[in-house]
Design a protein around this motif. Sequence first.
Motif, PDB file in Angstrom:
ATOM      1  N   LEU A  81       0.821  -1.217   0.000  1.00 49.77           N
ATOM      2  CA  LEU A  81       0.000   0.000   0.000  1.00 49.77           C
ATOM      3  C   LEU A  81       0.852   1.263   0.000  1.00 49.77           C
ATOM      4  N   ASN A  82       2.061   1.186   0.544  1.00 46.26           N
ATOM      5  CA  ASN A  82       2.948   2.350   0.617  1.00 46.26           C
ATOM      6  C   ASN A  82       3.831   2.481  -0.628  1.00 46.26           C
ATOM      7  N   ASP A  83       3.462   1.788  -1.712  1.00 48.46           N
ATOM      8  CA  ASP A  83       4.157   1.815  -3.007  1.00 48.46           C
ATOM      9  C   ASP A  83       5.477   1.049  -3.026  1.00 48.46           C
ATOM     10  N   TYR A  84       5.809   0.337  -1.955  1.00 49.79           N
ATOM     11  CA  TYR A  84       6.990  -0.530  -1.982  1.00 49.79           C
ATOM     12  C   TYR A  84       6.713  -1.669  -2.950  1.00 49.79           C
ATOM     13  N   GLU A  85       7.727  -2.075  -3.694  1.00 56.36           N
ATOM     14  CA  GLU A  85       7.599  -3.185  -4.637  1.00 56.36           C
ATOM     15  C   GLU A  85       8.908  -3.959  -4.652  1.00 56.36           C
ATOM     16  N   ILE A  86       8.802  -5.268  -4.679  1.00 54.47           N
ATOM     17  CA  ILE A  86       9.983  -6.122  -4.764  1.00 54.47           C
ATOM     18  C   ILE A  86       9.606  -7.385  -5.536  1.00 54.47           C
TER      19      ILE A  86
END
Length: 148
Positions: free
Chosen positions: A81-86
Amino acid sequence: MALPLGAWAQEAALLTLVAPDGRRIVLDAAAMDALPQQELRTRTVWTEGPQTFGGVALRDVLALAGSEADLKPRTLVLHALNDYEITVPAADAWSFPCIIARSQNGSPISRRDKGPLWLVYPRDADPVLQDQRYDQRWVWQLSEIVIA
């Protein structure tokens, strides 16, 4: 494992799973509760002492989109939700008993405290997991898994 998807859209979505064929599987609280529940006790780099997490196995969620044989060689793009992506190997779901946690020490995980969903690895169970590469895979505020 087939679950009745129609009823899930009535509540707020917690997690969207995008299958390799592009199907979007939306899971709300009832859908998550319908999956086998797991508990995992481990330490984290963000908390003090061992924590007890409750939720569903990552591999059980992935099973909604395909078989282990089809999914294991793929990658997962995890969105928060906080735009973190991995991007992580899908094999993690079968190599380690990771869970998508909804509770910590018996209480629901709030959005403020890394919830409502937090991908948790069994850090204490395997020394290989006590490494920054794996710490980055602990996605909190998990909202979407795209199977690539």
